[in-house]
Each structure stands twice: as C-alpha cells, then as structure tokens.
Write a protein that holds these residues in place. Structure first.
Motif, PDB file in Angstrom:
ATOM      1  N   LEU A 160      34.229  31.677  51.250  1.00 22.71           N
ATOM      2  CA  LEU A 160      33.883  32.350  49.996  1.00 22.71           C
ATOM      3  C   LEU A 160      34.774  31.862  48.864  1.00 22.71           C
ATOM      4  O   LEU A 160      34.288  31.492  47.786  1.00 22.71           O
ATOM      5  CB  LEU A 160      34.021  33.858  50.180  1.00 22.71           C
ATOM      6  CG  LEU A 160      33.464  34.761  49.078  1.00 22.71           C
ATOM      7  CD1 LEU A 160      31.978  34.535  48.900  1.00 22.71           C
ATOM      8  CD2 LEU A 160      33.743  36.223  49.430  1.00 22.71           C
ATOM      9  N   LEU A 161      36.085  31.854  49.085  1.00 21.40           N
ATOM     10  CA  LEU A 161      37.008  31.372  48.058  1.00 21.40           C
ATOM     11  C   LEU A 161      36.862  29.875  47.857  1.00 21.40           C
ATOM     12  O   LEU A 161      36.830  29.393  46.713  1.00 21.40           O
ATOM     13  CB  LEU A 161      38.446  31.709  48.438  1.00 21.40           C
ATOM     14  CG  LEU A 161      39.532  31.214  47.482  1.00 21.40           C
ATOM     15  CD1 LEU A 161      39.340  31.792  46.078  1.00 21.40           C
ATOM     16  CD2 LEU A 161      40.922  31.556  48.009  1.00 21.40           C
ATOM     17  N   GLY A 215      40.818  41.531  46.047  1.00 14.05           N
ATOM     18  CA  GLY A 215      41.271  42.768  46.672  1.00 14.05           C
ATOM     19  C   GLY A 215      40.677  43.997  46.022  1.00 14.05           C
ATOM     20  O   GLY A 215      39.722  43.934  45.245  1.00 14.05           O
ATOM     21  N   TYR A 216      41.254  45.140  46.341  1.00 16.55           N
ATOM     22  CA  TYR A 216      40.720  46.435  45.922  1.00 16.55           C
ATOM     23  C   TYR A 216      40.741  46.586  44.410  1.00 16.55           C
ATOM     24  O   TYR A 216      41.712  46.211  43.745  1.00 16.55           O
ATOM     25  CB  TYR A 216      41.541  47.561  46.563  1.00 16.55           C
ATOM     26  CG  TYR A 216      40.969  48.932  46.313  1.00 16.55           C
ATOM     27  CD1 TYR A 216      39.926  49.410  47.078  1.00 16.55           C
ATOM     28  CD2 TYR A 216      41.471  49.732  45.299  1.00 16.55           C
ATOM     29  CE1 TYR A 216      39.388  50.659  46.848  1.00 16.55           C
ATOM     30  CE2 TYR A 216      40.951  50.994  45.057  1.00 16.55           C
ATOM     31  CZ  TYR A 216      39.914  51.445  45.841  1.00 16.55           C
ATOM     32  OH  TYR A 216      39.386  52.685  45.596  1.00 16.55           O
ATOM     33  N   GLN A 217      39.649  47.146  43.872  1.00 12.09           N
ATOM     34  CA  GLN A 217      39.536  47.414  42.438  1.00 12.09           C
ATOM     35  C   GLN A 217      39.225  48.897  42.257  1.00 12.09           C
ATOM     36  O   GLN A 217      38.144  49.360  42.582  1.00 12.09           O
ATOM     37  CB  GLN A 217      38.420  46.559  41.813  1.00 12.09           C
ATOM     38  CG  GLN A 217      38.549  45.069  42.081  1.00 12.09           C
ATOM     39  CD  GLN A 217      39.778  44.455  41.447  1.00 12.09           C
ATOM     40  OE1 GLN A 217      40.127  44.769  40.310  1.00 12.09           O
ATOM     41  NE2 GLN A 217      40.442  43.576  42.185  1.00 12.09           N
ATOM     42  N   ALA A 218      40.175  49.650  41.739  1.00 10.27           N
ATOM     43  CA  ALA A 218      40.017  51.103  41.613  1.00 10.27           C
ATOM     44  C   ALA A 218      38.992  51.455  40.551  1.00 10.27           C
ATOM     45  O   ALA A 218      38.740  50.693  39.605  1.00 10.27           O
ATOM     46  CB  ALA A 218      41.362  51.748  41.273  1.00 10.27           C
ATOM     47  N   GLU A 219      38.399  52.632  40.702  1.00  4.36           N
ATOM     48  CA  GLU A 219      37.419  53.116  39.735  1.00  4.36           C
ATOM     49  C   GLU A 219      38.027  53.149  38.338  1.00  4.36           C
ATOM     50  O   GLU A 219      39.163  53.582  38.148  1.00  4.36           O
ATOM     51  CB  GLU A 219      36.945  54.516  40.125  1.00  4.36           C
ATOM     52  CG  GLU A 219      36.020  54.539  41.329  1.00  4.36           C
ATOM     53  CD  GLU A 219      35.496  55.933  41.617  1.00  4.36           C
ATOM     54  OE1 GLU A 219      35.892  56.878  40.893  1.00  4.36           O
ATOM     55  OE2 GLU A 219      34.706  56.089  42.558  1.00  4.36           O
ATOM     56  N   GLY A 220      37.231  52.698  37.361  1.00  5.67           N
ATOM     57  CA  GLY A 220      37.661  52.760  35.976  1.00  5.67           C
ATOM     58  C   GLY A 220      38.469  51.573  35.503  1.00  5.67           C
ATOM     59  O   GLY A 220      38.736  51.453  34.308  1.00  5.67           O
ATOM     60  N   ILE A 245      31.492  35.894  38.685  1.00  3.79           N
ATOM     61  CA  ILE A 245      32.405  36.902  39.240  1.00  3.79           C
ATOM     62  C   ILE A 245      32.255  36.904  40.760  1.00  3.79           C
ATOM     63  O   ILE A 245      31.161  37.122  41.285  1.00  3.79           O
ATOM     64  CB  ILE A 245      32.119  38.309  38.692  1.00  3.79           C
ATOM     65  CG1 ILE A 245      32.061  38.293  37.150  1.00  3.79           C
ATOM     66  CG2 ILE A 245      33.157  39.295  39.205  1.00  3.79           C
ATOM     67  CD1 ILE A 245      33.347  37.884  36.481  1.00  3.79           C
ATOM     68  N   VAL A 246      33.340  36.638  41.465  1.00  9.46           N
ATOM     69  CA  VAL A 246      33.309  36.538  42.918  1.00  9.46           C
ATOM     70  C   VAL A 246      34.368  37.454  43.505  1.00  9.46           C
ATOM     71  O   VAL A 246      35.532  37.401  43.101  1.00  9.46           O
ATOM     72  CB  VAL A 246      33.564  35.081  43.385  1.00  9.46           C
ATOM     73  CG1 VAL A 246      33.620  35.004  44.901  1.00  9.46           C
ATOM     74  CG2 VAL A 246      32.485  34.152  42.838  1.00  9.46           C
ATOM     75  N   GLN A 247      33.980  38.291  44.451  1.00 14.11           N
ATOM     76  CA  GLN A 247      34.950  39.125  45.142  1.00 14.11           C
ATOM     77  C   GLN A 247      35.328  38.490  46.478  1.00 14.11           C
ATOM     78  O   GLN A 247      34.456  38.081  47.250  1.00 14.11           O
ATOM     79  CB  GLN A 247      34.422  40.533  45.401  1.00 14.11           C
ATOM     80  CG  GLN A 247      35.496  41.451  46.012  1.00 14.11           C
ATOM     81  CD  GLN A 247      34.954  42.781  46.464  1.00 14.11           C
ATOM     82  OE1 GLN A 247      33.777  42.900  46.798  1.00 14.11           O
ATOM     83  NE2 GLN A 247      35.801  43.800  46.472  1.00 14.11           N
ATOM     84  N   VAL A 248      36.634  38.397  46.708  1.00 11.00           N
ATOM     85  CA  VAL A 248      37.149  37.890  47.983  1.00 11.00           C
ATOM     86  C   VAL A 248      37.952  39.028  48.606  1.00 11.00           C
ATOM     87  O   VAL A 248      39.159  39.158  48.375  1.00 11.00           O
ATOM     88  CB  VAL A 248      38.024  36.638  47.775  1.00 11.00           C
ATOM     89  CG1 VAL A 248      38.487  36.086  49.113  1.00 11.00           C
ATOM     90  CG2 VAL A 248      37.241  35.563  47.011  1.00 11.00           C
TER      91      VAL A 248
END
Length: 483
Positions: A247-248, A386-391, A417-420
C-alpha cells in the motif's frame, strides 16, 4: 538529558495501612479526561481530597474538545502530591505546564526515557502555542482578541524541572500509604503501565499499550495484579489489518512517477521512527525509488536522537529490528530540516520527494503549512500513517473531505489521500482482551477509557462477555471508590 531522580525508589513494601490510616475515607478515582474520547488523559486519585494525578494530557481534535483544555480542573493543583506519567505523547503529558502554571509543584514520576521525550514534547508544544497565538493575532483570524497560548515556554521549563525519573519495576513511595511502580507498556520508548497502591488498595493504569508485533519495542508483560484496572480502548472496537507494505510502496511509486511529492503527517515520537524504518526497508528492497526524504520536525529529530541514544546504551525495551535505526542515513537520502526557512521551501517542492512532518493528525505544526500548499495539486499524495481522531484534519481527509480549513481559509483537496493503517502502535481489541486475560489474578473492575464512545463500549462488552469481568465506560467527571 534529565536531572537525577528526585523521588528515591525502595525495594520494601510501603503500602500496608497503619491503624490510623485504616480509619481514613476510602480512596477514590475521578475521571477528569479521556472519558468518551481518545485524548486528554487525566485520572485523579484522592482520599477523597486530591492526592495525585495519573497523566496530565491535552485534549486534541474538535474545537469543543480543545476548549476543555481551558476549563479549570476541579481541584487545587497546589495540593497534588505528585503526577505520574504513563508516556510522553501530548495527550498524556501536554497539560502538565498548565498544571504548573496553576500551582502544582510536586514531583512528576516517569521513566527516564519518558522524561527525555516529554522534555522535547513540552518545549515544542509551548513554542507552537506561542507561535499559533502570535500568528492568529497577526493574521486576525482568531475569534479571541488577543489570542493567548494555553501556556508558555516558562511554564514548560518549570514543569520539566519537576521530572523525577525512575526505572521500571522499582517501587517508589509518594507519601503516607502511597506507592507506585512502573512496568514496560511497549507503546513508545519509555511508556509504562502504572501500578499504584493507596492505603492497601491496588489500581493499575494501562496507559497506551503496545502491539505484540511492534517493529521496535518488546511487547508488554501481563497486567499487575490489581483490583481495579483503568484500560485504554483506542482500537477497542477493531482489529489491525495485516501488514501491507504494498500500500505504501504503491502510493510512493505512483506519486513519484507523476512528478509529485508524498507528504506523511507523523507523530514526532515513535511514529516518525517507524515510517523511516519502513521507507528504508522498501528502498533497500527496490520497491520504491530512492528520492530525498525530509524529516521536517525539530521535535521528531530530537526524539530520533533519544531513540538512537537509548539503543546504543542497550535499553531492554528494544526488539532486534530496532538496530536498523542506526543505519537509516546509509540507506535513505535523508535530510534533517530544523530551520523555518528550510521548512518553507518544502511547502511547494520542485522535484519528487517524501516529507515526513508533525503532527500525526494534522492538528498543528509545520505539516499544516505543507497541507495548505500541497493539497490542491493532484500530483501529490498525503499518506495518513495511523489513527486519526474524530474532528482532526487527518480524520476529515480520511473521510473524503473535498475542502480543508487551515489558518482561516479553505483549500480544495485534489491530492491523493492514502491511509496506511499498519503503522499504529496501539494494541487492538483482540490484543487488549488477551492482555487483561493474561493477568495472574483478574481485576474485579475494569474502567474502559481513552477511546471514542463506540470503541470503549465494544471493548467493555467483550471483557464482560468473554472474561466475565465487570467492565464500565465511565463518564467525564465521574468518581468511583477504590474498594
């Protein structure tokens, strides 16, 4: 480097209640943060008057959460005997300078590595808050006149002088009937599980727990034997996907191939190290081209130095794979960017490159300036590691936002935009249940905190259904007895 320990450890138990102490009110635990949300960890232990605080973290994310940082705590900070830190991430230590501004003068107990890293984090936090307030006043986009920092550099320096580093597994007396011992948590360097005795009662705090397969650190051991356990739940409702380096690698190759640049928002402590290790591995294997890699975060660079120094000193926390941290410069075309001018040049790169910059959820720091300049270019790519908190801005990008607001203006999102997700160093739901189950004696009560509401509820339900343990998701400000 930190100053010598102010609180002296002892190898002798000091928590057996005396006859006089046995008559005292039952100790209490109050949840002053990280209740129903994933940031702002603050847990008050009292008799019931304030005694000590486990973690003094900042709220991050949406404005309604950040405003809580400005709300006075329901206690007299000058009466606290101590603060105990689980680790150096901002949402666990970043409120400490404000606490000192409000009168706290006791010891801040933590591991030596947490002291070294928190020193970096707090200085950077104070600088950024001063800088953001000055920028807001100059640009006129703040609703406050004037905009003020939550605390300043002087407050940060005053809090750093209170650090009292102690090694793992050394019992430390904190006053009549109170003793604390820190155990490795495997989350970031220096992270600890807090084992606290108060008047013969026993409560443990997980802090943030690491994953069994952390690329750098050994996993945590079983929980301490405690009647009460305060347990994080960042990933309480999900399991981590299997590692997927393709993915990366694919995101980097596509971006470089079309002449764009890759921007990786990354936490300065631990996450930057993991990202650099993965980029080095992919480069060595020929899976991505060797292009300039810029670490644009003075805090991340200083944290990397702490990791490397601890590695050279033979810290027991590291796993075998950590040795690769010492050879990064041999593999990557690595550039350290400390000055503002160098950072500004990276806002609009003129050649393909990779920029790793803080903060990890794009809540502040240099990465926000990079996003402001790079998001509207479809050749570029933003990798969410990694983790992305709400807001948070990172969560907005992850959820497909077409526009992102920064410094009072909106920017159109045209970049890829790619999430790993496999960079996370938090234990997932299965890991957390297994960790609690590994206790020599199970806790009577588990309070599930430091997670978004759904994640905490799911984990609490699993603990009850699978382990038969009373598991509760406490409310903000709720107080319970430590029986």
């Amino acid at each position: 480097m930190t100053t010598p320990t102010q609180v002296q450890p002892t190898t002798r138990p000091t928590t057996r209640p005396s006859p006089d102490r046995a008559k005292q009110p039952t100790p209490t635990l109050t949840f002053l943060g990280a209740a129903g949300t994933v940031t702002g960890s603050r847990f008050l232990v009292g008799r019931p008057e304030p005694l000590l605080l486990v973690d003094a973290g900042l709220y991050q994310g949406p404005s309604d959460l950040r405003r809580r940082n400005w709300e006075p705590l329901p206690l007299d900070a000058s009466r606290l005997a101590a603060v105990v830190l689980t680790h150096a991430h901002l949402d666990h230590c970043g409120y400490l300078p404000r606490l000192v501004r409000d009168g706290f003068r006791g010891p801040v107990v933590c591991t030596p590595q947490t002291a070294d890293l928190a020193e970096i984090v707090l200085r950077d936090s104070a600088h950024l808050q001063e800088e953001d307030a000055e920028y807001a006043n100059r640009a006129g986009w703040s609703r406050h006149d004037p905009a003020l920092p939550l605390y300043d550099t002087a407050d940060a320096e005053a809090s750093i002088r209170l650090f009292s580093p102690v090694d793992y597994r050394w019992p430390v007396p904190l006053g009549d009937g109170v003793e604390v011992t820190l155990h490795p948590a495997g989350h970031i360097l220096g992270s600890a599980v807090v084992d606290l005795h108060v008047d013969g009662r026993h409560v443990a705090f997980s802090g943030d727990l690491g994953r069994p397969g952390h690329p750098l650190l050994r996993p945590p051991g079983p929980p301490p034997t405690a009647g009460t356990l305060v347990l994080e739940s960042t990933y309480g409702d999900r399991s981590h996907p299997a590692a997927g380096p393709a993915l990366l690698a694919g995101a980097v190759r596509r971006t470089i191939g079309r002449g764009g640049s890759v921007l990786i928002p990354a936490f300065a402590v631990d996450r930057t190290e993991l990202v650099l290790l993965e980029l080095a591995r992919l480069t060595e294997e020929g899976r991505i081209p060797r292009v300039p890699v810029y670490v644009d975060s003075p805090m991340a660079l200083r944290a990397l130095d702490v990791y490397r120094r601890s590695l050279r000193e033979g810290s027991i926390q590291f796993d075998e794979g950590a040795a690769a941290l010492l050879t990064l410069d041999d593999v990557l075309d690595l550039h350290r960017v400390s000055d503002v001018a160098g950072s500004q040049e990276l806002n609009s790169p003129t050649y393909p490159s990779i920029v790793v910059s803080a903060s990890g959820m794009a809540t502040g720091g240099r990465v926000v300036h990079h996003l402001k300049h790079q998001l509207d270019d479809s050749r570029n790519c933003v990798v969410l590691a990694g983790y992305q908190a709400e807001g948070t801005r990172g969560r907005q990008l992850l959820d497909g936002a077409g526009h992102l607001k920064m410094h009072g203006r909106y920017v159109q999102v045209r970049a890829d935009i790619v999430q790993v997700p496999y960079f996370s160093v938090h234990a997932d739901s299965d890991d957390l249940v297994a960790w609690v189950a590994s206790a020599e004696e199970p806790p009577r009560t588990v309070y599930v905190v430091h997670g978004e509401a759904d994640a905490s509820r799911v984990l609490a339900r699993r603990l009850e259904d699978e382990l038969g343990i009373c598991a509760v998701v406490p409310g903000l400000g709720e107080r319970v007895r430590l029986d």
